[in-house]
Motif scaffolding. Structure first.
Motif, mmCIF file in Angstrom:
data_model
loop_
_atom_site.group_PDB
_atom_site.id
_atom_site.type_symbol
_atom_site.label_atom_id
_atom_site.label_comp_id
_atom_site.label_asym_id
_atom_site.label_seq_id
_atom_site.Cartn_x
_atom_site.Cartn_y
_atom_site.Cartn_z
ATOM 1 N N ILE A 56 0.518 -0.508 0.323
ATOM 2 C CA ILE A 56 -0.161 0.084 -0.141
ATOM 3 C C ILE A 56 0.483 1.297 -0.153
ATOM 4 O O ILE A 56 0.800 1.764 -0.964
ATOM 5 C CB ILE A 56 -0.600 0.014 1.677
ATOM 6 N N ARG A 57 2.080 1.377 1.032
ATOM 7 C CA ARG A 57 2.872 2.338 0.648
ATOM 8 C C ARG A 57 3.677 2.754 -0.620
ATOM 9 O O ARG A 57 4.102 3.871 -0.611
ATOM 10 C CB ARG A 57 3.692 2.165 1.759
ATOM 11 N N GLU A 58 3.928 1.500 -0.977
ATOM 12 C CA GLU A 58 5.250 1.829 -2.500
ATOM 13 C C GLU A 58 4.350 2.865 -3.347
ATOM 14 O O GLU A 58 5.105 3.625 -3.869
ATOM 15 C CB GLU A 58 4.576 0.721 -3.206
ATOM 16 N N PRO A 59 3.259 3.388 -3.579
ATOM 17 C CA PRO A 59 3.151 4.394 -4.476
ATOM 18 C C PRO A 59 2.790 5.239 -4.095
ATOM 19 O O PRO A 59 2.672 6.066 -4.956
ATOM 20 C CB PRO A 59 1.117 3.796 -5.110
ATOM 21 N N LEU A 60 2.993 5.434 -2.564
ATOM 22 C CA LEU A 60 2.620 6.927 -1.703
ATOM 23 C C LEU A 60 4.353 7.033 -1.589
ATOM 24 O O LEU A 60 4.419 8.671 -1.231
ATOM 25 C CB LEU A 60 2.181 6.747 -0.626
ATOM 26 N N VAL A 61 5.447 6.550 -2.109
ATOM 27 C CA VAL A 61 6.831 6.821 -2.092
ATOM 28 C C VAL A 61 6.987 8.343 -3.024
ATOM 29 O O VAL A 61 7.399 9.812 -2.457
ATOM 30 C CB VAL A 61 7.950 6.061 -2.655
ATOM 31 N N GLU A 62 6.740 8.188 -4.338
ATOM 32 C CA GLU A 62 6.603 8.388 -5.202
ATOM 33 C C GLU A 62 5.655 10.640 -4.615
ATOM 34 O O GLU A 62 6.427 11.390 -5.166
ATOM 35 C CB GLU A 62 6.481 8.279 -6.612
ATOM 36 N N LEU A 71 8.496 4.235 2.812
ATOM 37 C CA LEU A 71 8.169 2.604 2.573
ATOM 38 C C LEU A 71 9.414 2.282 3.417
ATOM 39 O O LEU A 71 8.993 1.316 4.571
ATOM 40 C CB LEU A 71 8.921 2.401 1.253
ATOM 41 N N ASN A 72 9.690 1.977 3.874
ATOM 42 C CA ASN A 72 11.631 1.684 5.064
ATOM 43 C C ASN A 72 10.751 1.880 6.415
ATOM 44 O O ASN A 72 11.315 1.145 7.189
ATOM 45 C CB ASN A 72 12.366 1.628 4.686
ATOM 46 N N ALA A 73 10.760 2.958 6.811
ATOM 47 C CA ALA A 73 9.700 2.984 8.169
ATOM 48 C C ALA A 73 9.463 1.491 8.743
ATOM 49 O O ALA A 73 8.357 0.667 7.726
ATOM 50 C CB ALA A 73 8.969 4.213 8.664
ATOM 51 N N MET A 156 7.044 15.320 8.124
ATOM 52 C CA MET A 156 6.186 15.350 6.528
ATOM 53 C C MET A 156 5.626 16.415 6.515
ATOM 54 O O MET A 156 4.394 15.719 6.146
ATOM 55 C CB MET A 156 7.026 13.999 5.929
ATOM 56 N N GLU A 157 5.740 17.248 5.868
ATOM 57 C CA GLU A 157 4.802 18.126 5.267
ATOM 58 C C GLU A 157 4.895 17.455 4.009
ATOM 59 O O GLU A 157 4.297 18.217 2.977
ATOM 60 C CB GLU A 157 4.699 19.737 5.374
ATOM 61 N N GLY A 158 6.591 17.409 3.339
ATOM 62 C CA GLY A 158 6.528 17.140 1.814
ATOM 63 C C GLY A 158 5.535 16.000 1.261
ATOM 64 O O GLY A 158 6.810 15.453 0.706
ATOM 65 N N PHE A 159 4.958 16.417 0.401
ATOM 66 C CA PHE A 159 3.987 14.922 -0.024
ATOM 67 C C PHE A 159 2.720 15.902 -0.438
ATOM 68 O O PHE A 159 2.109 17.206 -0.759
ATOM 69 C CB PHE A 159 3.947 14.139 1.133
ATOM 70 N N SER A 160 2.452 15.235 -2.125
ATOM 71 C CA SER A 160 1.137 15.515 -2.416
ATOM 72 C C SER A 160 0.374 14.781 -2.219
ATOM 73 O O SER A 160 -0.373 13.870 -2.394
ATOM 74 C CB SER A 160 1.126 15.248 -3.760
ATOM 75 N N SER A 161 -0.678 16.363 -1.229
ATOM 76 C CA SER A 161 -1.880 16.245 -0.331
ATOM 77 C C SER A 161 -2.894 14.785 -1.109
ATOM 78 O O SER A 161 -3.657 14.298 -1.104
ATOM 79 C CB SER A 161 -2.516 16.947 0.975
ATOM 80 N N THR A 162 -2.750 15.859 -2.642
ATOM 81 C CA THR A 162 -3.729 15.160 -3.802
ATOM 82 C C THR A 162 -4.061 14.085 -3.981
ATOM 83 O O THR A 162 -4.597 13.740 -3.604
ATOM 84 C CB THR A 162 -4.072 16.680 -4.764
ATOM 85 N N LYS A 163 -2.239 13.323 -3.861
ATOM 86 C CA LYS A 163 -2.236 12.479 -4.786
ATOM 87 C C LYS A 163 -2.729 11.355 -3.324
ATOM 88 O O LYS A 163 -3.197 10.229 -3.904
ATOM 89 C CB LYS A 163 -1.052 12.111 -4.976
#
Length: 209
Positions: A56-62, A71-73, A156-163
């Protein structure tokens, strides 16, 4: 437990040991701590999503700009807000007060009506910002609890909330992701673990009157 020592031990972990997992007991402490976080009026318009499954986490990395901690946590925590605050949220909250504290209806009614009126007076944007403020309180609380429990974390704030919302179908749950907190255990070769903390002198950071 030396609280200050644990806070000095804490750092924004850049590299997690993917082979180490949190125990169910440790994870239970984290989820309980989230639920016990202080929120404005106690309304709890925030939710915590806990993801262990790496598939489930794999597509969240990008969608987090390729930050490997996602992914590694051991687990990925996602702090979300409700997109809308409904009258039932307030009513359910006061029903809980009545059930848990046996508070009489005549005492609760004016407070309930005032809070409903306040929430109705907020635009969707203002309501979401109000809830986001609560999310940051939860983030700080979780980071402190992690430090005390000897659990590493990386806010982390650095991520795309929309995605993230799209991938996890959060819109269907009426939620919006606002913050990430991968948690687990640091890798032995994470050089950032050995860096000295850089902070202002306490005299510059704190004013005692």
């Amino acid at each position: 437990m030396d609280t200050i020592k644990q806070l000095e031990w804490r750092y924004a972990t850049k590299k997690f040991d993917a082979s180490k997992k949190l125990s169910k007991a440790k994870l239970n402490v984290i989820t309980q701590a989230f639920n016990l976080t202080a929120t404005s009026f106690g309304l709890q318009t925030i939710k915590l999503i806990v993801i262990e499954d790496k598939k489930i986490r794999e597509p969240l990395v990008e969608a987090a700009y390729h930050q490997s901690q996602v992914l590694n946590a051991s687990h990925l925590l996602i702090i979300c807000i409700q997109k809308n605050i409904e009258d039932d949220d307030v009513k359910n909250y006061y029903n809980n007060i009545k059930d848990i504290r046996n508070t009489p209806e005549n005492i609760l009614k004016p407070y309930r009506e005032d809070l409903i009126s306040m929430m109705q007076g907020m635009s969707e944007q203002v309501g979401q910002q109000w809830s986001t403020n609560q999310a940051y309180i939860a983030l700080g609380n979780l980071m402190t609890v992690c430090a005390i429990e000897g659990i590493d974390s990386c806010p982390m704030e650095g991520f795309s909330s929309t995605k993230y919302d799209e991938i996890l179908k959060l819109d269907e749950k009426g939620l919006k992701s606002v913050l990430l907190l991968p948690i687990g255990y640091r890798a032995e070769d994470d050089m950032f673990a050995t860096f000295k903390k850089v902070r202002k002198p306490i005299e510059e950071a704190v004013i005692i009157i």
